[in-house]
Design an enzyme around this catalytic site. Structure first.
Site, PDB file in Angstrom:
ATOM      1  N   MET A   4      18.242 -14.985 -25.744  1.00  0.00           N
ATOM      2  CA  MET A   4      19.235 -14.166 -25.841  1.00  0.00           C
ATOM      3  C   MET A   4      20.462 -15.155 -25.820  1.00  0.00           C
ATOM      4  O   MET A   4      21.481 -15.785 -26.380  1.00  0.00           O
ATOM      5  CB  MET A   4      19.543 -12.724 -25.790  1.00  0.00           C
ATOM      6  CG  MET A   4      20.836 -11.925 -26.239  1.00  0.00           C
ATOM      7  SD  MET A   4      20.813 -12.181 -27.822  1.00  0.00           S
ATOM      8  CE  MET A   4      19.106 -10.520 -27.964  1.00  0.00           C
ATOM      9  N   GLU A   5      20.393 -15.705 -24.377  1.00  0.00           N
ATOM     10  CA  GLU A   5      22.241 -16.383 -23.465  1.00  0.00           C
ATOM     11  C   GLU A   5      21.691 -17.332 -24.027  1.00  0.00           C
ATOM     12  O   GLU A   5      22.831 -17.963 -24.469  1.00  0.00           O
ATOM     13  CB  GLU A   5      21.768 -16.641 -22.206  1.00  0.00           C
ATOM     14  CG  GLU A   5      21.510 -15.290 -21.396  1.00  0.00           C
ATOM     15  CD  GLU A   5      19.965 -15.061 -21.300  1.00  0.00           C
ATOM     16  OE1 GLU A   5      19.111 -14.900 -21.670  1.00  0.00           O
ATOM     17  OE2 GLU A   5      20.293 -13.382 -20.532  1.00  0.00           O
ATOM     18  N   ASP A  28      36.525 -24.708 -34.147  1.00  0.00           N
ATOM     19  CA  ASP A  28      37.630 -23.823 -33.873  1.00  0.00           C
ATOM     20  C   ASP A  28      38.475 -26.379 -34.038  1.00  0.00           C
ATOM     21  O   ASP A  28      40.093 -25.918 -34.682  1.00  0.00           O
ATOM     22  CB  ASP A  28      38.260 -23.561 -32.695  1.00  0.00           C
ATOM     23  CG  ASP A  28      40.139 -23.773 -32.098  1.00  0.00           C
ATOM     24  OD1 ASP A  28      39.905 -22.710 -33.443  1.00  0.00           O
ATOM     25  OD2 ASP A  28      40.122 -24.306 -31.314  1.00  0.00           O
TER      26      ASP A  28
END
Length: 50
Positions: free
Chosen positions: A1-2, A16
């Site tokens: 999950m990490e 970004d």
């Protein structure tokens, strides 16, 4: 999950930086292909060749 969280944060960082070139870009196909260890043991996706 990490690891999934870290990958998504990295991809959002790349988005970004690149949004000036194309704001409509998409991030797709982020998934676990292989995992070892932990309580549930090992996992290898049936399409791990992707």
């Amino acid at each position: 999950m990490e690891a999934l969280t870290a990958v998504n944060i990295a991809l959002l960082t790349i988005y970004d930086m690149c949004k000036a070139a194309d704001r409509g870009m998409t991030i797709t196909d982020v998934k676990v292909l292989e995992k070892h260890g932990g309580k549930s043991g090992s996992f290898v996706a049936s399409n791990a060749s992707a």
